[in-house]
Design a protein around this motif. Structure first.
Motif, PDB file in Angstrom:
ATOM      1  N   UNK A  97      25.163   4.510   9.483  1.00  0.00           N
ATOM      2  CA  UNK A  97      24.452   5.364   8.729  1.00  0.00           C
ATOM      3  C   UNK A  97      23.014   5.090   8.465  1.00  0.00           C
ATOM      4  N   UNK A  98      22.836   3.437   8.382  1.00  0.00           N
ATOM      5  CA  UNK A  98      21.460   3.075   8.356  1.00  0.00           C
ATOM      6  C   UNK A  98      20.848   2.613   9.567  1.00  0.00           C
ATOM      7  N   UNK A  99      20.622   3.566  10.422  1.00  0.00           N
ATOM      8  CA  UNK A  99      20.396   3.185  11.764  1.00  0.00           C
ATOM      9  C   UNK A  99      18.755   2.754  12.118  1.00  0.00           C
ATOM     10  N   UNK A 100      18.274   2.053  13.203  1.00  0.00           N
ATOM     11  CA  UNK A 100      16.775   2.076  13.171  1.00  0.00           C
ATOM     12  C   UNK A 100      16.028   3.147  13.234  1.00  0.00           C
ATOM     13  N   UNK A 101      16.774   4.344  13.813  1.00  0.00           N
ATOM     14  CA  UNK A 101      15.914   5.562  13.653  1.00  0.00           C
ATOM     15  C   UNK A 101      15.728   6.269  12.399  1.00  0.00           C
ATOM     16  N   UNK A 102      16.792   6.188  11.411  1.00  0.00           N
ATOM     17  CA  UNK A 102      16.618   6.666  10.286  1.00  0.00           C
ATOM     18  C   UNK A 102      15.870   5.891   9.595  1.00  0.00           C
ATOM     19  N   UNK A 103      15.845   4.640   9.724  1.00  0.00           N
ATOM     20  CA  UNK A 103      15.115   3.799   9.021  1.00  0.00           C
ATOM     21  C   UNK A 103      13.298   4.052   9.239  1.00  0.00           C
TER      22      UNK A 103
ATOM     23  N   UNK B 180      16.974  13.320   1.908  1.00  0.00           N
ATOM     24  CA  UNK B 180      16.698  14.024   3.061  1.00  0.00           C
ATOM     25  C   UNK B 180      17.372  13.225   4.281  1.00  0.00           C
ATOM     26  N   UNK B 181      17.164  12.048   4.407  1.00  0.00           N
ATOM     27  CA  UNK B 181      17.553  11.185   5.531  1.00  0.00           C
ATOM     28  C   UNK B 181      18.863  10.601   5.583  1.00  0.00           C
ATOM     29  N   UNK B 182      19.397  10.506   4.327  1.00  0.00           N
ATOM     30  CA  UNK B 182      20.650   9.841   4.129  1.00  0.00           C
ATOM     31  C   UNK B 182      21.615  10.624   3.125  1.00  0.00           C
ATOM     32  N   UNK B 183      21.905  11.732   3.249  1.00  0.00           N
ATOM     33  CA  UNK B 183      22.532  12.838   2.226  1.00  0.00           C
ATOM     34  C   UNK B 183      23.815  12.079   1.668  1.00  0.00           C
ATOM     35  N   UNK B 184      23.762  12.067   0.296  1.00  0.00           N
ATOM     36  CA  UNK B 184      24.901  11.492  -0.460  1.00  0.00           C
ATOM     37  C   UNK B 184      24.693   9.973  -0.813  1.00  0.00           C
ATOM     38  N   UNK B 185      23.596   9.625  -0.324  1.00  0.00           N
ATOM     39  CA  UNK B 185      23.327   7.813  -0.427  1.00  0.00           C
ATOM     40  C   UNK B 185      23.027   7.836  -2.083  1.00  0.00           C
ATOM     41  N   UNK B 186      21.985   8.472  -2.833  1.00  0.00           N
ATOM     42  CA  UNK B 186      21.563   8.444  -3.954  1.00  0.00           C
ATOM     43  C   UNK B 186      22.617   8.493  -4.809  1.00  0.00           C
TER      44      UNK B 186
ATOM     45  N   UNK C 229       0.772  -0.989  -0.142  1.00  0.00           N
ATOM     46  CA  UNK C 229      -0.014   0.052   0.020  1.00  0.00           C
ATOM     47  C   UNK C 229       0.832   1.158  -0.106  1.00  0.00           C
ATOM     48  N   UNK C 230       1.903   1.219   0.342  1.00  0.00           N
ATOM     49  CA  UNK C 230       3.079   2.173   0.552  1.00  0.00           C
ATOM     50  C   UNK C 230       4.386   1.794   0.245  1.00  0.00           C
ATOM     51  N   UNK C 231       5.377   2.620   0.154  1.00  0.00           N
ATOM     52  CA  UNK C 231       6.989   2.008   0.201  1.00  0.00           C
ATOM     53  C   UNK C 231       7.316   1.933   1.691  1.00  0.00           C
ATOM     54  N   UNK C 232       8.309   0.774   1.601  1.00  0.00           N
ATOM     55  CA  UNK C 232       8.862   0.814   3.185  1.00  0.00           C
ATOM     56  C   UNK C 232      10.272   0.499   2.821  1.00  0.00           C
ATOM     57  N   UNK C 233      10.955   0.688   4.186  1.00  0.00           N
ATOM     58  CA  UNK C 233      12.510   0.286   4.090  1.00  0.00           C
ATOM     59  C   UNK C 233      12.695  -1.213   4.306  1.00  0.00           C
ATOM     60  N   UNK C 234      11.913  -2.012   4.533  1.00  0.00           N
ATOM     61  CA  UNK C 234      11.845  -3.243   4.719  1.00  0.00           C
ATOM     62  C   UNK C 234      11.318  -4.188   3.476  1.00  0.00           C
ATOM     63  N   UNK C 235      10.198  -3.531   2.762  1.00  0.00           N
ATOM     64  CA  UNK C 235       9.889  -4.482   1.463  1.00  0.00           C
ATOM     65  C   UNK C 235      10.158  -3.876   0.318  1.00  0.00           C
TER      66      UNK C 235
END
Length: 102
Positions: A83-89, A54-60, A30-36
């Motif tokens: 970089x990819x912390x639980x909080x960021x996710x 926005x949340x991970x500058x430079x990643x893309x 139904x929406x995008x997610x970091x786990x799926x």
């Protein structure tokens, strides 16, 4: 005789959309997610890509991001736990929830 009736009735049965063969995981979401949602799908959607920026500058913009297109953000967390912390996710998931799946 009973088997013939059951087989004859099968095409008339109604199945939930998600139970039909050929459904992709993306179509069911139904929406995008970091786990799926695969990173490649997020990169291909301008709104989702903006959330990643926005949340991970430079990643893309990282030249190696193309190697991760088939993975999820949660899946790459083990390779970059600082970089990819639980909080960021969680923050990314909150923003991705506002973007309709295309």
């Amino acid at each position: 005789m009973i088997a013939a009736l059951v087989v004859a009735a099968l095409p008339a049965c109604s199945y939930p959309q998600s139970a039909l063969a050929g459904d992709s995981a993306q179509a069911v979401e139904k929406h995008y997610s970091t786990s799926e949602t695969e990173i490649g799908v997020l990169l291909d959607n301008p709104e989702a890509k903006a959330v990643l920026d926005k949340h991970m500058p430079g990643f893309t913009a990282n030249p190696q991001v193309s190697m991760a297109r088939g993975l999820t953000l949660a899946g790459i967390q083990q390779y970059s736990p600082d970089t990819v912390t639980d909080e960021v996710l969680a923050e990314i998931d909150a923003d991705l929830a506002k973007i309709p799946v295309k």
